[in-house]
Design a protein around this motif. Structure first.
Motif, PDB file in Angstrom:
ATOM      1  N   UNK A 108       0.856  -1.179   0.000  1.00  0.00           N
ATOM      2  CA  UNK A 108       0.000   0.000   0.000  1.00  0.00           C
ATOM      3  C   UNK A 108       0.894   1.232   0.000  1.00  0.00           C
ATOM      4  N   UNK A 109       0.305   2.392  -0.199  1.00  0.00           N
ATOM      5  CA  UNK A 109       1.126   3.593  -0.364  1.00  0.00           C
ATOM      6  C   UNK A 109       1.982   3.880   0.864  1.00  0.00           C
ATOM      7  N   UNK A 110       1.456   3.549   2.054  1.00  0.00           N
ATOM      8  CA  UNK A 110       2.225   3.789   3.277  1.00  0.00           C
ATOM      9  C   UNK A 110       3.343   2.781   3.474  1.00  0.00           C
ATOM     10  N   UNK A 111       3.345   1.705   2.684  1.00  0.00           N
ATOM     11  CA  UNK A 111       4.359   0.659   2.825  1.00  0.00           C
ATOM     12  C   UNK A 111       5.502   0.786   1.827  1.00  0.00           C
ATOM     13  N   UNK A 112       5.409   1.720   0.883  1.00  0.00           N
ATOM     14  CA  UNK A 112       6.501   1.892  -0.075  1.00  0.00           C
ATOM     15  C   UNK A 112       7.740   2.378   0.671  1.00  0.00           C
ATOM     16  N   UNK A 113       8.869   1.684   0.542  1.00  0.00           N
ATOM     17  CA  UNK A 113      10.073   2.099   1.274  1.00  0.00           C
ATOM     18  C   UNK A 113      10.495   3.516   0.912  1.00  0.00           C
ATOM     19  N   UNK A 114      10.867   4.280   1.916  1.00  0.00           N
ATOM     20  CA  UNK A 114      11.299   5.654   1.685  1.00  0.00           C
ATOM     21  C   UNK A 114      12.470   5.693   0.708  1.00  0.00           C
ATOM     22  N   UNK A 115      13.345   4.703   0.780  1.00  0.00           N
ATOM     23  CA  UNK A 115      14.511   4.662  -0.116  1.00  0.00           C
ATOM     24  C   UNK A 115      14.100   4.581  -1.577  1.00  0.00           C
ATOM     25  N   UNK A 116      12.867   4.119  -1.855  1.00  0.00           N
ATOM     26  CA  UNK A 116      12.382   4.040  -3.229  1.00  0.00           C
ATOM     27  C   UNK A 116      11.680   5.318  -3.684  1.00  0.00           C
ATOM     28  N   UNK A 117      11.621   6.322  -2.795  1.00  0.00           N
ATOM     29  CA  UNK A 117      10.939   7.571  -3.117  1.00  0.00           C
ATOM     30  C   UNK A 117      11.902   8.721  -3.370  1.00  0.00           C
ATOM     31  N   UNK A 118      13.190   8.488  -3.177  1.00  0.00           N
ATOM     32  CA  UNK A 118      14.241   9.462  -3.502  1.00  0.00           C
ATOM     33  C   UNK A 118      15.213   8.743  -4.422  1.00  0.00           C
ATOM     34  N   UNK A 119      15.051   8.960  -5.731  1.00  0.00           N
ATOM     35  CA  UNK A 119      15.688   8.065  -6.711  1.00  0.00           C
ATOM     36  C   UNK A 119      16.203   8.841  -7.922  1.00  0.00           C
ATOM     37  N   UNK A 120      17.114   8.223  -8.679  1.00  0.00           N
ATOM     38  CA  UNK A 120      17.548   8.841  -9.940  1.00  0.00           C
ATOM     39  C   UNK A 120      16.382   8.928 -10.922  1.00  0.00           C
ATOM     40  N   UNK A 121      16.368  10.000 -11.711  1.00  0.00           N
ATOM     41  CA  UNK A 121      15.317  10.187 -12.707  1.00  0.00           C
ATOM     42  C   UNK A 121      15.891  10.019 -14.109  1.00  0.00           C
ATOM     43  N   UNK A 122      15.224   9.201 -14.916  1.00  0.00           N
ATOM     44  CA  UNK A 122      15.576   9.010 -16.322  1.00  0.00           C
ATOM     45  C   UNK A 122      14.373   9.442 -17.165  1.00  0.00           C
TER      46      UNK A 122
END
Length: 271
Positions: A108-122
């Motif tokens: 669910x949206x609250x379970x997405x790891x924070x590390x996956x929300x600050x990421x390289x953009x392509x």
């Protein structure tokens, strides 16, 4: 302490904070604008680009119905403060598709790891072919061309489709319903999603349209391929024409309402 005293005390604190922040660097108000990054945040980045559409009940939605209802419960003139009640469809405006959106037991949206929300953009630019064909899709060939020009897709990247669609939100062209009563706008081909899953460590895909799948899709093949693997999507991005194809950092301010299938989010890029 009486209610009025409490409100006065809070108001004084807020005014004090307002005076303090007036001395700080101002933030840009326009969507997609670029501002200098605070030194503590920048860490090698020169600016910040807002990738988020401002939205209200007129913003286009996939099903056509208004995605948000806003009612003012308290106003400053009568109550000394403003407060609004919101009723929101999770998939309104610039928003995140959590894995749960198209799976029985994904994150669910609250379970997405924070590390996956600050990421390289392509950023994969298909604006030219989308101008000629509203049903254009990001294909494996587009991904291969991006890799040839920019190098490997970084681990935990978000791969975003820039189709030039973001400027159409103020008119019917954004949903673009044709004579066949189907919507026509660009998206990701399922084979491109499969290539990313099999050959890269990307954790997200993003689009500047209403759906990860292109408009006339009847089977949501890309949603069903991508989201159940605990990868997420972002829809209705703005500002992709203001960021480089590679080298920027994406920050996704996803909501944390428990058990949510997604939700509106503030998205920005450090460039």
């Amino acid at each position: 302490m009486c209610d009025v005293c409490v409100m006065n005390a809070v108001r004084e604190q807020m005014l004090s904070r307002r005076d303090f922040f007036k001395t700080s660097a101002g933030a840009a108000a326009a969507v997609g604008s670029v501002v200098s990054a605070p030194s503590a945040m920048a860490a090698g980045h020169g600016g910040v680009v807002d990738m988020t559409h401002v939205y209200d009940e007129t913003f286009p939605t996939y099903f056509g119905a208004p995605g948000i209802e806003i009612n003012q419960a308290f106003n400053y003139k009568e109550n000394g403060f403003n407060l609004f009640n919101l009723a929101i469809n999770e998939h309104t405006g610039t928003h995140i598709d959590a894995p749960l959106h198209f799976s029985a037991d994904g994150q669910s949206v609250d379970e997405i790891p924070v590390a996956n929300l600050v990421v390289p953009l392509c950023v994969v630019d298909i604006a030219a072919k989308a101008e000629d064909n509203p049903d254009a899709q990001v294909t494996p060939d587009d991904l291969s061309a991006w890799i040839a020009a920019n190098g490997d897709i970084p681990d935990k990247a978000c791969v975003a489709m820039h189709s030039g669609w973001a400027g159409k939100t103020g008119c019917d062209d954004y949903r673009n319903v044709g004579a066949d009563e189907k919507m026509h706008f660009p998206g990701f081909h399922v084979e491109a999603a499969q290539m990313l899953m099999e050959q890269t460590g990307a954790v997200a895909i993003a689009v500047d349209t209403l759906s990860l799948d292109h408009g006339p899709s009847a089977d949501f093949a890309t949603h069903y391929a991508w989201l159940p693997t605990n990868r997420y999507g972002i829809e209705n991005l703005a500002g992709l024409d203001k960021v480089p194809d590679a080298g920027a950092k994406l920050v996704v301010g996803a909501g944390t309402h428990k058990g949510g299938s997604g939700g509106p989010c503030r998205v920005f890029v450090m460039v």
